[in-house]
Design a protein around this motif. Structure first.
Motif, mmCIF file in Angstrom:
data_model
loop_
_atom_site.group_PDB
_atom_site.id
_atom_site.type_symbol
_atom_site.label_atom_id
_atom_site.label_comp_id
_atom_site.label_asym_id
_atom_site.label_seq_id
_atom_site.Cartn_x
_atom_site.Cartn_y
_atom_site.Cartn_z
ATOM 1 N N ALA A 65 13.452 -11.988 -3.908
ATOM 2 C CA ALA A 65 13.241 -12.328 -5.310
ATOM 3 C C ALA A 65 12.702 -13.745 -5.457
ATOM 4 O O ALA A 65 13.337 -14.707 -5.020
ATOM 5 N N SER A 72 10.638 -8.893 -6.542
ATOM 6 C CA SER A 72 10.513 -9.242 -7.960
ATOM 7 C C SER A 72 10.003 -10.664 -8.118
ATOM 8 O O SER A 72 10.231 -11.524 -7.258
ATOM 9 N N THR A 128 17.308 -14.137 -13.441
ATOM 10 C CA THR A 128 17.559 -12.787 -12.937
ATOM 11 C C THR A 128 18.490 -12.805 -11.724
ATOM 12 O O THR A 128 19.701 -12.846 -11.861
ATOM 13 N N LYS A 150 13.596 -4.687 -2.301
ATOM 14 C CA LYS A 150 13.384 -4.757 -3.747
ATOM 15 C C LYS A 150 12.762 -6.112 -4.052
ATOM 16 O O LYS A 150 13.397 -7.152 -3.913
ATOM 17 N N VAL A 193 8.754 -9.298 -13.595
ATOM 18 C CA VAL A 193 9.795 -8.380 -14.083
ATOM 19 C C VAL A 193 10.457 -8.889 -15.353
ATOM 20 O O VAL A 193 11.177 -8.143 -16.030
ATOM 21 N N PHE A 242 10.826 -2.653 -11.124
ATOM 22 C CA PHE A 242 10.196 -3.671 -10.267
ATOM 23 C C PHE A 242 9.055 -3.016 -9.490
ATOM 24 O O PHE A 242 8.948 -1.782 -9.427
ATOM 25 N N VAL A 301 16.705 -6.779 -13.717
ATOM 26 C CA VAL A 301 15.608 -6.215 -12.949
ATOM 27 C C VAL A 301 15.902 -4.745 -12.671
ATOM 28 O O VAL A 301 16.278 -4.349 -11.570
#
Length: 912
Positions: A454, A491, A525, A489, A520, A133, A130
């Protein structure tokens, strides 16, 4: 093949005749209904594979006579119908096959004898990272980077695709191996066409990812093994195992409003881990299955490694057939599954007789509550209403370890419920917060900030209910004007291309994208360590303030140091809770009481205001998911995109080992002869690593990013490779030089021989110099000194990493002495010629006063002993002894060990 129980028969289904090994004749003399579902599958496997040598009548009788309460002692050979690989573990497996072809050639034999005999599918799913993103083109950008970084590996796999028979590759960008397996590869009842004669038997498998167990939800028996075991299965070797104990898990009732499949699986994981099921099968039964969709079953089955079981299997019933139909399987196969399961007694009906189990646990689904798990282990479940307090206590411990004063600790607490404050605070560093600038705006990053949110593929993206719940929550949050905090962050990494198809159909993909949860990549991931870099200002702020920040992810692994090197606490959660924590931006929030933020009019918005109801979710499931989606997305599953099709390879039976830093010919078979030499005695060994309890394969096996100053980083730079081109350890698993340098190099490893350090450090003996573990191992090798590891309980838990064993052996470690071992890793050590020894009960390194500075000699192994004497000699000449149990558990494992490993054994068998 033998047929000593006269079970060969035929089964007619929709005008086709299938050859089977029927369990019906055995019902005349044995009470088969007492056997658990999973053991009936093993029974059929033995009946069909009986050959009088590897599988005998005595093996079958031992299974028929199974005593649920007895300690496992009877050895059998399990022959899986197929093998699945992911690319991190699959590349070294194919490297080994290529090297075995070279070894066969060196022995003067035909290299083509090295070929998969069982069907093998390799899914390239662990290489996407990733990097990009929160933008609509993140998927395309990440795919371009993936191909750039992994060109050499992908060329090698393309060669393997054409060189080996019975070997298929699912190209990058398709999905994660577990979900592709569940949605497409798995058959539930396997069919083999033998020159026009159809043979039907239960679909069984082993895989090189420990979460292979997800397919147990479909009634398919299989589990994760190391690459070493998988290669043996590929080459037709039965997997040696003890007939296991089977723990029954009775489910009743149905999930209440507000609870998700993730909450259920975290509850089940906690219960089973506390009960203790390591090395056992777990089998789910009870009328609660009437209300448990197959996607929920698969989510529970996926987590079998987390609760410690070999597998977590569900029986075949109406729900199984409905899922096969929904996922686009042929109606003829669905009819066969039902007919075969009913004929063999593998079908579940409500109120059916309960099998005999070694033990039984019970859970009323109505009692499941929203939960997280963390901050470091998946079995540490936290009810959602206690999550803030849990993090607060974790922070207290962290600050105490870092010698903060009580005043500092109080000030480091969360200044407000949102985990942020106005910029410009002069003394922010002392208060556990650091001011930073990003995109022209200034913010404070504090202890407790959620820096990664995530929705990751491994566990939950096979489950439409929780994905649609996340989408609905995102849609409602967007309508209220809520957005994730700027330091998060975000994703979305779906497990298959079907996921965005139904999210798009439901009108929920756009709201997720608007909150930063853009697709992503299609692969594994965050929970494998491929979270990618944090934005530079965020990473700098964390390190400057030594902040304890958090990741919230919908995966299954949150071990220390796994998700991201800068993130010390990691929490598993359902996809909608991942979105909720992205909105809150901090673990310093009680989601039952505190607002997530304010709407456009400044009114507080709570989680309950945007949480979707079960009725909403089920309504969308009925209108948004169709079997045509599965058929369309899997129609050309092995073809790949233009990037994959443009990779050119030469056709050859042996691989041309070009100068590559990704794929190298390993040294395992150098000097190999047709007849094995006796194992060399272990005398005056030095301890290289001394560790405590719960050392995972993440601590042992190289994973994540490669630090420029590490031995692996220095090796790559010496070859002219810049740090920006390092890629990850996982991507370089086909290069033994990189991997052995990264063994025991995890940033959170605490080697007691090097107190006060974290990472791959040790003390070289007898001079006492503190150096890297790799450098010490090479120094010992120059002097011909064998090495040992001393460890505590549960050594080797976690993913089934073959490199945790391969790297151990290549460093010169001859034996591991531990209080207990995880099943797969113990097997892998034996499979690579490393001796696993277990301290006797109530003994360990501490009670025996072992410092790790001594020299260790191990008694004779000539007669396959159950115990050996370990002689310990200090540098002053004082000698003492203790007994240790030899954890080579079966006669077949002794054969592997005496050959120097399972690969050497297979080569010699095929050569002769």
């Amino acid at each position: 093949m033998s047929n000593s129980f006269n079970t060969e028969d035929t089964l007619d289904v929709q005008g086709r005749t299938y050859h089977i090994h029927s369990l019906a004749p055995l019902r005349k003399t044995h009470d088969l209904d007492r056997l658990p579902f999973s053991l009936k599958i093993l029974l059929e496997n033995l009946l069909r594979c009986e050959d009088g040598h590897n599988i005998t009548r005595a093996h079958i009788q031992a299974l028929l006579d199974w005593d649920p309460k007895a300690e496992p002692s009877a050895e059998i050979g399990f022959t899986p119908a197929r093998v699945v690989l992911q690319d991190f573990t699959g590349v070294p497996a194919v490297v080994d096959l290529a090297a075995m072809r070279d070894a066969m050639h060196a022995l003067g034999k035909d290299p083509k004898r090295i070929n998969p005999l069982a069907p093998v599918d390799l899914v390239i799913d662990h290489s996407v990272m990733v990097d990009h993103f929160g933008q609509k083109n993140a998927l395309d950008l990440n795919i371009k980077l993936e191909y750039h970084r992994n060109k050499e590996r992908y060329q090698f796999l393309r060669w393997g695709q054409q060189a080996f028979e019975n070997f298929r590759v699912v190209p990058p960008g398709t999905g994660i191996v577990h979900q592709v397996n569940l949605e497409y590869l798995a058959q539930t009842v396997f069919v083999r066409d033998d020159n026009g004669s159809l043979h039907a038997y239960p679909d069984t498998l082993v895989g090189t990812d420990s979460h292979t167990t997800m397919v147990n939800g479909l009634g398919v028996l299989g589990w994760g093994v190391g690459g070493i075991e998988a290669e043996a299965a590929m080459l037709g070797q039965p997997i040696s195992m003890l007939i296991p104990q089977v723990v029954g898990f009775r489910l009743s009732g149905r999930l209440p409003e507000g609870a998700t499949a993730t909450d259920l699986v975290l509850t089940v994981t906690q219960m089973l881990r506390q009960h203790g099921v390591v090395g056992k099968f777990v089998e789910f039964f009870g009328d609660g299955l009437d209300h448990l969709p197959l996607a929920d079953r698969a989510t529970i089955a996926n987590m079998a490694p987390e609760y410690g079981a070999t597998c977590g299997i569900f029986p075949i019933d109406r729900e199984t057939l409905e899922y096969l139909r929904l996922s686009g399987r042929d109606e003829s196969r669905i009819a066969l599954v039902e007919a075969y399961a009913r004929h063999q007694g593998l079908w579940r009906d409500t109120g059916a007789r309960q099998a005999d189990y070694s033990d039984i646990l019970t859970l009323d689904l109505a009692g499941v509550v929203p939960s997280l798990a963390g901050p470091r282990r998946p079995q540490d479940r936290i009810p959602l209403d206690q999550a803030r307090r849990n993090f607060s206590d974790t922070l207290d411990r962290f600050l105490k370890e870092h010698h903060a004063t009580p005043t500092d600790r109080e000030e480091a607490r969360f200044a407000d419920e949102g985990g942020h404050a106005a910029p410009g605070v002069d003394d922010s560093h002392e208060k556990g917060a650091v001011e930073y600038e990003m995109d022209g705006e200034r913010h404070l990053l504090k202890h407790g900030a959620v820096v990664i949110a995530a929705i990751t593929s491994c566990t939950n993206t096979s489950n439409p209910a929780v994905l649609l719940a996340a989408g609905l929550l995102a849609k409602k949050a967007l309508e209220k004007g809520l957005k994730p905090k700027p330091w998060v962050k975000t994703s979305l990494a779906p497990g298959s291309q079907v996921v965005p198809a139904y999210l798009q159909q439901a009108g929920l993909l756009q709201p997720l994208e608007a909150l930063g949860f853009s697709v992503v990549g299609f692969g594994c991931t965050t929970c494998i360590g491929n979270a990618g870099p944090l934005p530079e200002p965020i990473g700098n702020a964390i390190r400057e303030g030594d902040l304890m920040v958090a990741a919230v992810l919908s995966g299954n692994r949150n071990f220390e140091g796994r998700i991201h090197a800068d993130v010390r606490t990691n929490y598993l959660a359902s996809p909608p809770l991942v979105v909720a924590y992205a909105l809150a931006g901090t673990m310093a929030v009680d989601l039952y009481q505190d607002p997530l933020g304010t709407d456009n009019q400044g009114r507080p918005i709570h989680l309950k205001d945007i949480w979707p109801s079960q009725a909403e979710i089920h309504r969308l499931m009925g209108t948004s998911i169709h079997s045509t989606m599965f058929r369309e997305k899997y129609a050309d599953v092995f073809e790949g995109d233009a990037n994959w099709r443009q990779i050119l390879v030469t056709e050859s039976e042996r691989y041309d080992w070009a100068e590559s830093t990704y794929v190298k010919n390993p040294p395992y078979f150098e000097g190999m002869t047709l007849d094995p030499e006796p194992p060399e005695a272990i005398r005056d060994a030095r301890c290289l690593v001394m560790v405590g309890d719960s050392i995972t394969t993440d601590h042992i096996s190289p994973a994540g990013g490669i630090h420029p100053e590490s031995p692996a980083g220095q090796y790559l730079q010496a070859l002219g490779i810049e740090p920006r081109e390092f890629n990850s350890y996982g991507s370089r698993r086909g290069n033994h030089e990189v991997m052995m340098r990264g063994t025991f190099a995890n940033v959170r490893l605490r080697n007691r021989l090097a107190p006060g350090t974290e990472g791959g450090w040790t003390r070289h003996l007898p001079d006492g110099e503190s150096i890297s573990i790799y450098d010490a191992a090479m120094a010992y090798r120059e002097k011909g000194t064998p090495l040992v590891v001393l460890a505590g309980k549960e050594y080797g838990t976690g993913s089934s990493r073959d490199w945790a064993a391969k790297g151990t052996r290549l460093l010169g470690i001859r034996a591991v002495i531990a209080e207990s071992f995880e099943r797969i890793h113990r097997s892998n050590l034996v499979g690579f010629g490393v001796l696993p020894l277990q301290f006797l009960p109530s003994e360990n390194a501490e009670t025996l006063s072992l410092s790790g500075h001594e020299r260790y000699s191990i008694g004779s192994l000539d007669d396959d002993p159950n115990e050996v004497t370990v002689t310990v000699e200090a540098d002053d000449g004082v000698r003492r002894e203790f007994k240790a149990r030899v954890r080579i558990d079966t006669p077949k494992e002794w054969e592997y060990y005496r050959h120097g490993g399972i690969l050497h054994y297979v080569i010699r068998q095929l050569a002769s």
